[in-house]
Design a protein around this motif. Structure first.
Motif, PDB file in Angstrom:
ATOM      1  N   SER A 148      10.381 -14.763   1.946  1.00  0.00           N
ATOM      2  CA  SER A 148      10.089 -14.239   0.609  1.00  0.00           C
ATOM      3  C   SER A 148      10.105 -12.719   0.635  1.00  0.00           C
ATOM      4  CB  SER A 148       8.711 -14.716   0.125  1.00  0.00           C
ATOM      5  OG  SER A 148       8.615 -16.092   0.235  1.00  0.00           O
ATOM      6  N   PRO A 149      11.304 -12.140   0.823  1.00  0.00           N
ATOM      7  CA  PRO A 149      11.374 -10.688   0.989  1.00  0.00           C
ATOM      8  C   PRO A 149      10.857  -9.918  -0.223  1.00  0.00           C
ATOM      9  CG  PRO A 149      13.576 -11.623   0.701  1.00  0.00           C
ATOM     10  CD  PRO A 149      12.639 -12.761   0.863  1.00  0.00           C
ATOM     11  N   ILE A 150      11.050 -10.470  -1.408  1.00  0.00           N
ATOM     12  CA  ILE A 150      10.617  -9.742  -2.607  1.00  0.00           C
ATOM     13  C   ILE A 150       9.096  -9.697  -2.666  1.00  0.00           C
ATOM     14  CG2 ILE A 150      10.643  -9.774  -5.126  1.00  0.00           C
ATOM     15  CD1 ILE A 150      13.378 -11.218  -4.831  1.00  0.00           C
ATOM     16  N   GLU A 151       8.469 -10.868  -2.381  1.00  0.00           N
ATOM     17  CA  GLU A 151       7.008 -10.923  -2.413  1.00  0.00           C
ATOM     18  C   GLU A 151       6.433 -10.080  -1.280  1.00  0.00           C
ATOM     19  OE1 GLU A 151       3.783 -14.260  -3.517  1.00  0.00           O
ATOM     20  OE2 GLU A 151       5.155 -14.779  -1.903  1.00  0.00           O
ATOM     21  N   ALA A 152       7.120 -10.107  -0.122  1.00  0.00           N
ATOM     22  CA  ALA A 152       6.648  -9.312   1.014  1.00  0.00           C
ATOM     23  C   ALA A 152       6.619  -7.836   0.653  1.00  0.00           C
ATOM     24  CB  ALA A 152       7.555  -9.547   2.224  1.00  0.00           C
ATOM     25  N   GLN A 153       7.656  -7.389  -0.043  1.00  0.00           N
ATOM     26  CA  GLN A 153       7.695  -5.977  -0.468  1.00  0.00           C
ATOM     27  C   GLN A 153       6.534  -5.659  -1.403  1.00  0.00           C
ATOM     28  OE1 GLN A 153      11.412  -4.917  -2.257  1.00  0.00           O
ATOM     29  NE2 GLN A 153      12.546  -5.059  -0.336  1.00  0.00           N
ATOM     30  N   ALA A 154       6.266  -6.597  -2.304  1.00  0.00           N
ATOM     31  CA  ALA A 154       5.180  -6.384  -3.270  1.00  0.00           C
ATOM     32  C   ALA A 154       3.838  -6.301  -2.547  1.00  0.00           C
ATOM     33  CB  ALA A 154       5.168  -7.507  -4.290  1.00  0.00           C
ATOM     34  N   ILE A 155       3.637  -7.192  -1.552  1.00  0.00           N
ATOM     35  CA  ILE A 155       2.381  -7.186  -0.804  1.00  0.00           C
ATOM     36  C   ILE A 155       2.240  -5.882  -0.022  1.00  0.00           C
ATOM     37  CG2 ILE A 155       1.173  -8.272   1.134  1.00  0.00           C
ATOM     38  CD1 ILE A 155       2.408 -10.939   0.106  1.00  0.00           C
ATOM     39  N   GLU A 156       3.334  -5.469   0.620  1.00  0.00           N
ATOM     40  CA  GLU A 156       3.298  -4.204   1.367  1.00  0.00           C
ATOM     41  C   GLU A 156       2.870  -3.060   0.459  1.00  0.00           C
ATOM     42  OE1 GLU A 156       7.009  -5.163   4.192  1.00  0.00           O
ATOM     43  OE2 GLU A 156       6.742  -3.040   3.726  1.00  0.00           O
ATOM     44  N   ARG A 157       3.475  -3.048  -0.734  1.00  0.00           N
ATOM     45  CA  ARG A 157       3.137  -1.957  -1.665  1.00  0.00           C
ATOM     46  C   ARG A 157       1.668  -2.037  -2.080  1.00  0.00           C
ATOM     47  NH1 ARG A 157       8.460  -2.617  -3.662  1.00  0.00           N
ATOM     48  NH2 ARG A 157       7.781  -4.119  -5.211  1.00  0.00           N
ATOM     49  N   ASN A 158       1.193  -3.274  -2.331  1.00  0.00           N
ATOM     50  CA  ASN A 158      -0.211  -3.458  -2.727  1.00  0.00           C
ATOM     51  C   ASN A 158      -1.150  -2.958  -1.641  1.00  0.00           C
ATOM     52  OD1 ASN A 158      -0.092  -4.440  -5.245  1.00  0.00           O
ATOM     53  ND2 ASN A 158      -0.489  -6.569  -4.745  1.00  0.00           N
ATOM     54  N   LEU A 159      -0.860  -3.360  -0.386  1.00  0.00           N
ATOM     55  CA  LEU A 159      -1.751  -2.988   0.704  1.00  0.00           C
ATOM     56  C   LEU A 159      -1.643  -1.503   1.041  1.00  0.00           C
ATOM     57  CD1 LEU A 159      -1.649  -6.096   3.031  1.00  0.00           C
ATOM     58  CD2 LEU A 159      -3.521  -5.278   1.630  1.00  0.00           C
ATOM     59  N   GLU A 160      -0.427  -0.976   0.962  1.00  0.00           N
ATOM     60  CA  GLU A 160      -0.280   0.473   1.193  1.00  0.00           C
ATOM     61  C   GLU A 160      -1.124   1.245   0.189  1.00  0.00           C
ATOM     62  OE1 GLU A 160       4.245   0.624   3.022  1.00  0.00           O
ATOM     63  OE2 GLU A 160       3.880   1.188   0.953  1.00  0.00           O
ATOM     64  N   SER A 161      -1.090   0.749  -1.029  1.00  0.00           N
ATOM     65  CA  SER A 161      -1.868   1.397  -2.078  1.00  0.00           C
ATOM     66  C   SER A 161      -3.362   1.282  -1.793  1.00  0.00           C
ATOM     67  CB  SER A 161      -1.512   0.743  -3.422  1.00  0.00           C
ATOM     68  OG  SER A 161      -2.525   0.930  -4.336  1.00  0.00           O
ATOM     69  N   ALA A 162      -3.786   0.072  -1.342  1.00  0.00           N
ATOM     70  CA  ALA A 162      -5.204  -0.141  -1.060  1.00  0.00           C
ATOM     71  C   ALA A 162      -5.649   0.715   0.120  1.00  0.00           C
ATOM     72  CB  ALA A 162      -5.447  -1.616  -0.756  1.00  0.00           C
ATOM     73  N   VAL A 163      -4.822   0.729   1.190  1.00  0.00           N
ATOM     74  CA  VAL A 163      -5.164   1.522   2.381  1.00  0.00           C
ATOM     75  C   VAL A 163      -5.198   3.010   2.020  1.00  0.00           C
ATOM     76  CG1 VAL A 163      -4.319   2.240   4.660  1.00  0.00           C
ATOM     77  CG2 VAL A 163      -4.334  -0.178   4.034  1.00  0.00           C
ATOM     78  N   PHE A 164      -4.268   3.425   1.197  1.00  0.00           N
ATOM     79  CA  PHE A 164      -4.241   4.830   0.780  1.00  0.00           C
ATOM     80  C   PHE A 164      -5.538   5.194   0.056  1.00  0.00           C
ATOM     81  CE2 PHE A 164      -3.533   7.806  -2.730  1.00  0.00           C
ATOM     82  CZ  PHE A 164      -3.187   8.943  -2.024  1.00  0.00           C
ATOM     83  N   ARG A 165      -5.960   4.310  -0.838  1.00  0.00           N
ATOM     84  CA  ARG A 165      -7.179   4.622  -1.596  1.00  0.00           C
ATOM     85  C   ARG A 165      -8.407   4.659  -0.688  1.00  0.00           C
ATOM     86  NH1 ARG A 165      -5.036   1.209  -5.454  1.00  0.00           N
ATOM     87  NH2 ARG A 165      -6.506  -0.449  -4.993  1.00  0.00           N
ATOM     88  N   LEU A 166      -8.419   3.719   0.272  1.00  0.00           N
ATOM     89  CA  LEU A 166      -9.540   3.676   1.204  1.00  0.00           C
ATOM     90  C   LEU A 166      -9.541   4.912   2.105  1.00  0.00           C
ATOM     91  CD1 LEU A 166     -11.761   1.679   1.545  1.00  0.00           C
ATOM     92  CD2 LEU A 166     -10.448   0.517   3.301  1.00  0.00           C
ATOM     93  N   ASN A 167      -8.341   5.274   2.574  1.00  0.00           N
ATOM     94  CA  ASN A 167      -8.212   6.485   3.398  1.00  0.00           C
ATOM     95  C   ASN A 167      -8.705   7.708   2.629  1.00  0.00           C
ATOM     96  OD1 ASN A 167      -7.260   5.292   5.678  1.00  0.00           O
ATOM     97  ND2 ASN A 167      -5.093   5.691   5.228  1.00  0.00           N
ATOM     98  N   GLN A 168      -8.357   7.738   1.372  1.00  0.00           N
ATOM     99  CA  GLN A 168      -8.760   8.892   0.569  1.00  0.00           C
ATOM    100  C   GLN A 168     -10.285   8.955   0.439  1.00  0.00           C
ATOM    101  OE1 GLN A 168      -7.500   8.973  -3.517  1.00  0.00           O
ATOM    102  NE2 GLN A 168      -6.692  11.042  -3.237  1.00  0.00           N
ATOM    103  N   ALA A 169     -10.887   7.752   0.251  1.00  0.00           N
ATOM    104  CA  ALA A 169     -12.352   7.705   0.135  1.00  0.00           C
ATOM    105  C   ALA A 169     -12.999   8.157   1.439  1.00  0.00           C
ATOM    106  CB  ALA A 169     -12.797   6.294  -0.210  1.00  0.00           C
ATOM    107  N   LEU A 170     -12.415   7.676   2.561  1.00  0.00           N
ATOM    108  CA  LEU A 170     -12.965   8.064   3.867  1.00  0.00           C
ATOM    109  C   LEU A 170     -12.783   9.557   4.106  1.00  0.00           C
ATOM    110  CD1 LEU A 170     -11.740   5.093   6.085  1.00  0.00           C
ATOM    111  CD2 LEU A 170     -14.105   5.652   5.509  1.00  0.00           C
ATOM    112  N   ALA A 171     -11.583  10.066   3.767  1.00  0.00           N
ATOM    113  CA  ALA A 171     -11.314  11.492   3.973  1.00  0.00           C
ATOM    114  C   ALA A 171     -12.278  12.337   3.160  1.00  0.00           C
ATOM    115  CB  ALA A 171      -9.874  11.806   3.589  1.00  0.00           C
TER     116      ALA A 171
END
Lengths: 449, 227
Positions: A134-157
């Motif tokens: 499911s390459p399309i869904e995989a891309q969507a999940i990657e984007r979702n998690l990248e976004s979540a990790v980015f937000r968490l990183n920002q909070a930690l920073a």
């Protein structure tokens, strides 16, 4: 002139026939519009939250203190759940669930995650396994998690920087400090400077000016350090949030559609209207037995094909503008470039109409033409909506849907009209021309068989 | 009969290796009524469609009187009209396509001529078989033809409708001095309504002569000799 006159007469006849065939009109135009609107809502109505297996290999229930915040793996997971549905599983269960398709991906928190986060020596790493089927869904999940990790990183920073700024403040002003379980009192640069001033005055009073001058140099140094630390505060804040995004909620009561949803609705709407209308109108000429009469010099195959292609293009353009009008009136999306939409809609309609004409020229009866048109047009229109996939683009391009989808998205979201829009229009014109020629040949054979 | 309106010289039609029409010579004069008869697959429709200009012959030539191509009225076997348009709209459309300067006036004249006044504003699809065939024929007259070609025009009509149609055809030929060439499966119909009968079988002309010269028995004998 005679061909033009014949084309005009047949155009008017087709409009009259359509106006009297409400059932046919409902099938040819109403049905595609309904499908298009439903598709737009489906493509735009909230992203589906993917289900992701969550495997925690950092078994200890330890936490890391960052400033005022204390963070555990569970806290981290809870924050991620804002974006995805997490299902807590063992590694083996997670692998099985991914293989069975019960989850879309597996997110693993490795051993030592909290320790790495605490030490700050190396960044902790989350592992994401996605389903290659499911390459399309995989891309969507990657984007979702990248976004979540980015937000968490920002909070930690931000938390880290706040802590650092507190320490800077402590160095400047002094106070009580607690680090690694020990506490004490820090004098601070300002108090140190004041104390040194007193020492300097005492030395001058004791007749030791040389020594007082050395103390003065020490005070200057402390003052300089304090000033530099003051400058470091805004710099640290800038590092914590180099770019900040301010999110505001839109006006209530207007459901926003995505550009993909609108482009999808247009492609499906125009594609089905063009293909079905053209196929039905041409095959109806055959079913009414008039082709042999028309073919005797009253209206040649070229005239009939062009007349119906133009009718399909005009009908598609009207349908396209109606759909855009609905979007403009009922959503918060601003539809601009109304004039530029005209060639885009006309060419998309011409290409899909020409495709339908070939079907109509080959089919023996209207029902067959409609069925074949629907069976070919619907999947191709849907394939055209797969984003960023060249195979899907070219597969659907052979009915003109792929280029149309990209043109529509470009007109909706691109800040400037790029050359790719005009290239897409060129492809649509070529596709239309190829099918018009093919349909003309097929119809000519039918008429003079 | 006067000078030929149309002369066909050695026209043929083949589909691949199949010879639908063997080299055929035919002359049609103004005011002449010719019946084209023969068994199924004899080449009757093929000959009519070639003369009508629906399809081109594989070989041979068609020569029209005075070197100009006169207008041909074509009446295919199935009514060739738009069932969702009214009688008047069909006639206006085809008169316009034929290049009439005033299609509405032409349509009105054709409605009167074909006695379609009661059905002028009724949709063609709702007409009875006989009335629809009259409209089919009226459409063929929209271009004021000098040669009218009809492919089994009475195939779906009741006996009384046939009589009315042939009566109208006879009037047309007399009034307009037009030539008439029609195909039929019925030797009786051919004998009653034609001056001349052309018998075709397997794409070849078996007989071309006055209708009075060919009775039912002679017709059957001809077909058996060709078999």
């Amino acid at each position: 002139m005679r061909a033009l006159r014949a084309g005009r007469l047949l155009f008017a006849k087709d409009l009259r026939v359509l106006g009297r065939s409400r059932g046919l009109l409902a099938v040819l135009i109403g049905y595609p519009i309904v499908i298009a609107i439903l598709l737009a809502i489906a493509l735009s109505g909230g992203d589906r939250r993917p289900s992701i297996a969550f495997v925690n290999l950092d078994a200890g229930a330890r936490t890391v203190q960052v400033g005022e915040e204390r963070l555990s793996v569970d806290d981290y997971a809870k924050r991620l759940e804002d974006d995805v549905d997490l299902v807590r599983l063992t590694p083996q269960q997670a692998d099985e669930a991914l293989a069975d398709g019960r989850v879309s991906a597996v997110l693993t928190v490795p051993e030592g995650f909290i320790t790495d986060l605490q030490s700050g020596l190396k960044p902790p790493v989350l592992q994401l396994a996605t389903n290659p089927r499911s390459p399309i869904e995989a891309q969507a999940i990657e984007r979702n998690l990248e976004s979540a990790v980015f937000r968490l990183n920002q909070a930690l920073a931000t938390a880290y920087v706040t802590q650092v700024l507190n320490l800077v403040d402590l160095i400047q002003k002094g106070g009580t400090v607690g680090i690694f379980g020990r506490s004490g009192t820090l004098l601070g640069l300002e108090e140190s400077s004041r104390n040194l001033l007193q020492v300097q005055r005492a030395l001058i009073a004791d007749g030791k000016p040389a020594l007082a001058k050395k103390v003065a140099g020490l005070r200057d140094y402390i003052t300089g350090v304090g000033g530099n630390l003051e400058l470091a505060k805004p710099a640290a804040q800038a590092i914590a949030s180099p770019i900040r995004l301010e999110v505001r909620e839109g006006a209530p009561g207007r459901e926003p559609l995505s550009a993909l949803g609108i482009a999808g609705a247009l492609v499906v709407g125009i594609g089905l209207v063009g293909v079905l209308l053209a196929a039905a109108l041409l095959s109806a000429e055959r079913e009414d037995h008039v082709l042999s009469r028309l073919g005797r010099g009253l209206a040649g195959p070229g005239t009939i094909i062009w007349q119906k292609a133009v009718l399909a293009a005009v009908a598609c353009t009207v349908v396209g503008y109606v759909l855009l009008g609905i979007v403009a009136l009922t959503t918060s999306i601003t539809i601009g470039r109304w004039l530029l939409w005209l060639p885009a809609l006309l060419l998309a309609g011409l290409a899909s109409g020409a495709f339908g004409l070939l079907i109509g020229a080959l089919a023996r009866e209207t029902r067959t033409a409609l069925l074949a048109g629907l069976m070919l047009a619907l999947p191709l229109a849907v394939i055209a909506l797969i984003p960023g996939n060249d195979i899907a683009y070219w597969a659907s391009a052979f009915a003109g849907f792929g280029p149309a989808a990209r043109i529509f998205q470009g007109l909706l979201v691109d800040p400037d009209v790029t050359s790719s829009t005009y290239v897409g229009m060129g492809i649509l014109a070529v596709v239309a021309l190829v099918y018009i020629v093919a349909a003309r040949v097929a119809l000519g054979r039918r008429m003079h068989a | 009969m006067g000078a030929p309106l149309l002369t066909a010289r050695g026209i043929t039609r083949t589909y691949g290796s199949f010879e639908a029409l063997a080299p055929l010579d035919l002359a049609i004069a103004r005011g002449e009524r010719i019946a084209l008869t023969g068994p199924n697959g004899a080449g009757k429709t093929t000959l009519l469609t070639i003369l009508a200009g629906v399809q081109a012959p594989s070989g041979g030539a068609l020569e029209w009187a005075d070197g100009a191509s006169p207008k041909v009225g074509w009446v295919p076997q199935s009514p060739a009209l738009y069932p969702r348009l009214t009688t008047r709209e069909n006639l206006r459309l085809f008169a316009g396509l034929e290049g009439a300067t005033d299609p509405a006036a032409t349509a009105d004249a054709l409605i009167a001529r074909a006695d379609l006044g009661d059905f002028a504003d009724r949709r063609a699809g709702a007409l009875s078989t006989g009335t629809m065939q009259r409209l089919n024929l009226a459409i063929a007259l929209a271009g004021s033809p000098s040669l009218l070609l009809l492919d089994e025009p009475t195939g779906t009509l009741s006996p009384d409708q046939r009589v009315r149609l042939w009566g109208w055809m006879a009037d047309l030929v007399r009034a307009d001095d037009m030539a008439l060439l029609f195909s039929t499966q019925s030797m009786d119909e051919a004998a009653r309504n034609a001056d001349r009968v052309l018998v075709l079988a397997q794409g070849r002309v078996l007989h071309d002569g006055p209708a009075a010269d060919l009775d039912e028995a002679a017709f059957m004998a001809l077909l058996e000799s060709a078999a």
